[in-house]
Enzyme design. Structure first.
Site, PDB file in Angstrom:
ATOM      1  N   ARG A 152       0.841  -1.189   0.000  1.00 24.12           N
ATOM      2  CA  ARG A 152       0.000   0.000   0.000  1.00 24.12           C
ATOM      3  C   ARG A 152       0.876   1.239   0.000  1.00 24.12           C
ATOM      4  O   ARG A 152       1.938   1.269   0.614  1.00 24.12           O
ATOM      5  CB  ARG A 152      -0.936   0.014   1.222  1.00 24.12           C
ATOM      6  CG  ARG A 152      -2.064  -1.007   1.159  1.00 24.12           C
ATOM      7  CD  ARG A 152      -3.061  -0.698   0.038  1.00 24.12           C
ATOM      8  NE  ARG A 152      -4.175  -1.627   0.006  1.00 24.12           N
ATOM      9  CZ  ARG A 152      -4.234  -2.738  -0.718  1.00 24.12           C
ATOM     10  NH1 ARG A 152      -3.175  -3.070  -1.469  1.00 24.12           N
ATOM     11  NH2 ARG A 152      -5.295  -3.510  -0.707  1.00 24.12           N
TER      12      ARG A 152
ATOM     13  N   GLU B  53      -3.858   7.587  -5.013  1.00 25.30           N
ATOM     14  CA  GLU B  53      -4.076   6.832  -6.246  1.00 25.30           C
ATOM     15  C   GLU B  53      -5.347   7.326  -6.916  1.00 25.30           C
ATOM     16  O   GLU B  53      -6.381   7.417  -6.260  1.00 25.30           O
ATOM     17  CB  GLU B  53      -4.195   5.328  -5.955  1.00 25.30           C
ATOM     18  CG  GLU B  53      -2.901   4.704  -5.511  1.00 25.30           C
ATOM     19  CD  GLU B  53      -3.009   3.203  -5.285  1.00 25.30           C
ATOM     20  OE1 GLU B  53      -4.118   2.645  -5.435  1.00 25.30           O
ATOM     21  OE2 GLU B  53      -1.995   2.587  -4.968  1.00 25.30           O
TER      22      GLU B  53
ATOM     23  N   HIS C 207      -1.580   0.214  -9.843  1.00 28.15           N
ATOM     24  CA  HIS C 207      -2.197  -0.704  -8.884  1.00 28.15           C
ATOM     25  C   HIS C 207      -2.844  -1.890  -9.615  1.00 28.15           C
ATOM     26  O   HIS C 207      -4.037  -2.156  -9.467  1.00 28.15           O
ATOM     27  CB  HIS C 207      -3.257   0.025  -8.039  1.00 28.15           C
ATOM     28  CG  HIS C 207      -3.551  -0.694  -6.742  1.00 28.15           C
ATOM     29  ND1 HIS C 207      -3.752  -0.025  -5.561  1.00 28.15           N
ATOM     30  CD2 HIS C 207      -3.674  -2.022  -6.440  1.00 28.15           C
ATOM     31  CE1 HIS C 207      -4.006  -0.904  -4.590  1.00 28.15           C
ATOM     32  NE2 HIS C 207      -3.952  -2.116  -5.101  1.00 28.15           N
TER      33      HIS C 207
END
Length: 320
Positions: free
Chosen positions: A238, A267, A286
């Site tokens: 993360r 993000e 991601h």
């Protein structure tokens, strides 16, 4: 008959399989299904559910007074790794499981790909390709090997257990940091308080840490400064687990050799963010958990656990 609620957005094939397998159950479907990277709102459709599948919010969980089990469609469970959520699970006598097994191998392979790209200077060669540059001698001299490299894994859950043997197959020496080292761990494991010497020796530091208050800025400015000069940093955990400005500065001044980041904070990373242009920094959106038939794999994992739940057996990937 069990009341099952789900708010996970699925492919047509995965949804068909879920509905067919649960045809004898009372299936409640969210009016606004979402993917597992988004935080949903309160969903009253879950009010009577005993089983929740997907990404139910804490507000939704509060509504589900009969809940006995929550199965998340993600490997991470940060929103539940807080005191209030843990108290709610204890109060309800409910269980929490994740989909870590679904994402372990894809994330491990993604981390390995990033490590190889940095070690073998693939990123630099790609940047030079449009310009017709041919610096063979320079790249040969500066290329690194995974063989005999020291790799420090931050976190040793499902992804770490999938990544470690793949690294060892290349001849890398692997050490991991985890909250509670176990006697049977397949690689040497350290606690957080023991990690600084290993941080200074590692050629690669790989973050596999979940999100949440306990891991925020785990790799802070001080720990980044302790890393070996020229070492590579990889993050498929993360974004908030690393102090991002300090990471960028370490890359810009040349203290670190490069970074592969599948996760950032925030993000998506804004186009103008200076991290995008930091030296030898590879950023992907991601996508490390992506795999063929991802939604079918999620449903299969849930259904296997559902069968275990109905039989009163231990559940896979249980975290609470």
């Amino acid at each position: 008959m069990t009341v099952v609620f789900y708010d996970q957005r699925l492919s047509p094939a995965a949804e068909t399989k879920l509905r067919e397998r649960l045809s004898e159950q009372d299936l409640r479907v969210s009016a606004h299904p979402m993917g597992n990277l988004y935080a949903p709102g309160t969903d009253p459709s879950a009010r009577e559910a005993e089983v929740l599948f997907g990404q139910p919010s804490l507000d939704t969980l509060r509504l589900a007074s009969a809940v006995r089990w929550v199965h998340l469609s993600s490997a991470g469970y940060a929103r539940y790794d807080v005191r209030e959520a843990r108290a709610l699970f204890r109060e309800r006598g409910a269980k929490l499981t994740t989909s870590s097994q679904v994402y372990a191998v894809p994330c491990a392979e993604q981390a390995l790909a990033g490590m190889l790209a940095l070690a073998r200077r693939i990123d630099v060669c790609l940047a030079e390709q449009p310009h017709g540059t041919w610096l063979s001698d320079d790249h040969r001299r500066r290329a690194a090997l995974l063989a005999e490299s020291q790799v420090l894994l931050l976190g040793f859950g499902a992804i770490g257990r999938a990544l470690a043997p793949r690294l060892q197959a290349f001849g890398a020496r692997v050490v991991a940091v985890r909250r509670r080292p176990q006697r049977g761990d397949p690689v040497p494991t350290l606690t957080e308080s023991q990690m600084h010497p290993a941080l200074a020796e590692a050629d690669f530091v790989v973050s596999l840490l979940p999100g949440g208050p306990q891991t925020e800025h785990f790799l802070d400015r001080d720990r980044l400064a302790r890393m070996k000069r020229g070492a590579f940093f990889v993050n498929v955990g993360r974004g908030r687990t690393v102090e991002q400005d300090a990471l960028r500065e370490a890359l810009e001044c040349g203290r670190l050799g490069g970074a592969y980041l599948d996760v950032t904070d925030p993000e998506p990373l804004p186009p103008e963010d200076p991290l995008r242009t930091a030296p030898r920094t590879i950023i992907s959106p991601h996508m490390a958990g992506g795999r063929p038939g991802e939604m079918l794999a999620l449903v299969d994992h849930f259904l296997e656990n559902f069968d275990r739940f109905r039989r009163g057996e231990d559940l896979n990937d249980r975290v609470l």
